[in-house]
Design an enzyme around this catalytic site. Structure first.
Site, PDB file in Angstrom:
ATOM      1  N   THR A   1     -36.621  71.191 -38.751  1.00  0.00           N
ATOM      2  CA  THR A   1     -38.268  70.172 -38.580  1.00  0.00           C
ATOM      3  C   THR A   1     -38.022  68.922 -37.632  1.00  0.00           C
ATOM      4  O   THR A   1     -36.729  68.071 -38.418  1.00  0.00           O
ATOM      5  CB  THR A   1     -38.746  70.748 -39.901  1.00  0.00           C
ATOM      6  OG1 THR A   1     -38.802  71.800 -41.243  1.00  0.00           O
ATOM      7  CG2 THR A   1     -39.757  69.506 -39.757  1.00  0.00           C
TER       8      THR A   1
ATOM      9  N   GLN B   1     -19.756  55.750 -26.752  1.00  0.00           N
ATOM     10  CA  GLN B   1     -19.204  53.642 -26.593  1.00  0.00           C
ATOM     11  C   GLN B   1     -19.913  53.130 -25.418  1.00  0.00           C
ATOM     12  O   GLN B   1     -19.358  52.170 -25.755  1.00  0.00           O
ATOM     13  CB  GLN B   1     -17.893  54.020 -26.406  1.00  0.00           C
ATOM     14  CG  GLN B   1     -17.633  54.531 -27.554  1.00  0.00           C
ATOM     15  CD  GLN B   1     -17.640  53.837 -29.346  1.00  0.00           C
ATOM     16  OE1 GLN B   1     -18.028  52.186 -29.031  1.00  0.00           O
ATOM     17  NE2 GLN B   1     -17.243  54.143 -30.463  1.00  0.00           N
TER      18      GLN B   1
ATOM     19  N   HIS C   1     -26.359  55.119 -33.309  1.00  0.00           N
ATOM     20  CA  HIS C   1     -25.945  54.251 -34.629  1.00  0.00           C
ATOM     21  C   HIS C   1     -25.263  53.574 -34.298  1.00  0.00           C
ATOM     22  O   HIS C   1     -24.127  51.715 -34.842  1.00  0.00           O
ATOM     23  CB  HIS C   1     -25.665  54.979 -36.178  1.00  0.00           C
ATOM     24  CG  HIS C   1     -24.163  55.892 -35.654  1.00  0.00           C
ATOM     25  ND1 HIS C   1     -22.674  55.231 -35.798  1.00  0.00           N
ATOM     26  CD2 HIS C   1     -24.299  56.186 -34.537  1.00  0.00           C
ATOM     27  CE1 HIS C   1     -22.209  55.701 -35.659  1.00  0.00           C
ATOM     28  NE2 HIS C   1     -22.614  56.846 -35.099  1.00  0.00           N
TER      29      HIS C   1
ATOM     30  N   CYS D   1     -12.430  57.599 -36.705  1.00  0.00           N
ATOM     31  CA  CYS D   1     -12.388  58.917 -36.270  1.00  0.00           C
ATOM     32  C   CYS D   1     -11.526  59.214 -36.378  1.00  0.00           C
ATOM     33  O   CYS D   1     -10.945  60.114 -36.628  1.00  0.00           O
ATOM     34  CB  CYS D   1     -13.534  59.520 -36.102  1.00  0.00           C
ATOM     35  SG  CYS D   1     -15.150  59.313 -35.417  1.00  0.00           S
TER      36      CYS D   1
END
Length: 371
Positions: free
Chosen positions: A233, A177, A197, A317
């Site tokens: 990967t 944050q 994001h 969350c």
């Protein structure tokens, strides 16, 4: 639609999405491959890692890519605990940590680890004296968030680092944050977590910076990657777009801070005039987050949704049925903690949106107070 939930997720910057699409289409080689297409992809990843490292005064080899901040937090906590379990089994966190810190600590407690939880003062700041008091000979890690996701409180990371390093203990901060929102000096920090994001990048990638290349037991074992600490990967487009999102947000950080600061002042000045609304966010908090409490908060949030206004009850969350641990930590008031609302802003937020939100919010609160 008025979106005021930027602390939960931000819309991807079109320039970042275009970069992701470009890399996905044009650089499809596996960066682990030794042919020309693989080398091209690897070079892009190396360049992106150097770019990210430059903002944190570290080396590209110290950048670990994960699926997000939750994985990064789990990696550092579980990875260190496994690596250092013969040295000690004591971990220190604060009571406002994200669930991706608390949950792995609870898991480790079931395995015999001891976790100390540091309380906050009335301003939402971790008790520094308590941190030092809790440090023991078997303490292996201190993990304190940079910015609380619910209140937006800015923690004194530099002061905490001085205390922890005086005892030669590893320090981690979840800066999810904070990065792209404020300027913080991370000198002396051993591990740092963030995800793009939260600053107009893409979901599905996170970063853990291991500043001093401290050994960790990986969560994911397997194929070759950019680091020994996280197999799989490397996704070239994710990594390049992450670096680009960071570059874009940091280039305009000061302007964004000033703009958002004025929006928050406007919000606070007007909300203070509304009867029976309690402001929870302390003065020393990030400009993009404002936490308030109001009677029947869930009903008001639902009515705001009906009017196409997006805000959060607590953080994204958190369980909607549980009181806000952050609000309770500073108020010791179950009513305020059970009826908290988080409004989070952005440089994309307009003054007109705030004005419209305030009109609708005031109507709903007055209607609620009169019932």
């Amino acid at each position: 639609m008025i979106y005021l939930d930027y602390a939960a997720n931000t819309p991807v910057d079109k320039r970042v999405l275009d970069k992701f699409n470009e890399i996905t289409l044009d650089f499809y080689g596996n960066p682990n491959s030794m042919h020309s297409e693989g080398i091209k992809a690897k070079n892009l990843i190396d360049s992106a890692s150097e770019s990210i490292a430059s903002y944190f005064n570290t080396k590209k080899g110290n950048i670990i890519y994960t699926s997000g901040s939750s994985e990064s937090n789990n990696l550092v906590i579980k990875g260190l605990a496994d690596r250092l379990k013969t040295k000690g089994k004591h971990i220190i966190i604060s009571e406002i940590e994200h669930s991706s810190i608390i949950a792995p600590c609870n898991y480790l407690s079931s395995l015999g680890f001891d976790v100390s939880v540091i309380p906050l003062d009335e301003n939402g700041i971790v008790d520094l004296k308590k941190i030092e008091k809790e440090i023991r000979n078997d303490t292996i890690l201190v993990s304190i968030t940079s910015v609380d996701s619910e209140l937006g409180t800015i923690q004194p990371i530099n002061e905490i680092v001085k205390i922890v390093k005086k005892h030669n203990i590893i320090f981690h901060t979840d800066a999810t944050q904070a990065v792209g929102k404020i300027n913080i000096n991370y000198d002396g920090v051993d591990f740092l977590t963030f995800a793009p994001h939260k600053f107009y990048g893409l979901n599905g990638i996170g970063v853990l910076i291991n500043f001093n290349n401290i050994k960790l037991t990986p969560l994911i074992h397997g194929g070759k990657s950019t680091t020994i600490y996280r197999s799989g990967t490397p996704v070239t487009a994710n990594i390049v777009s992450c670096a680009y999102a960071l570059e874009l947000i940091m280039a305009n950080l000061d302007n964004n801070i000033n703009y958002i600061s004025n929006l928050k002042k406007m919000l606070i000045n007007n909300i203070k005039k509304i009867e029976k609304v309690h402001i929870n966010s302390p003065e020393k908090s990030v400009d993009n987050i404002l936490n308030i409490s109001i009677s029947n908060a869930s009903d008001i949030v639902d009515k705001l949704y009906e009017k196409n206004i997006c805000i959060s009850k607590q953080s994204a969350c958190s369980l909607n049925t549980s009181p806000s641990k952050s609000v309770y930590a500073i108020t010791k008031d179950k009513f305020l903690a059970s009826n908290s609302i988080r409004i989070s802003l952005s440089h994309l937020t307009t003054k007109e949106e705030i004005e419209k939100f305030l009109i609708i919010f005031k109507e709903l609160v007055n209607e609620n107070n009169n019932n």
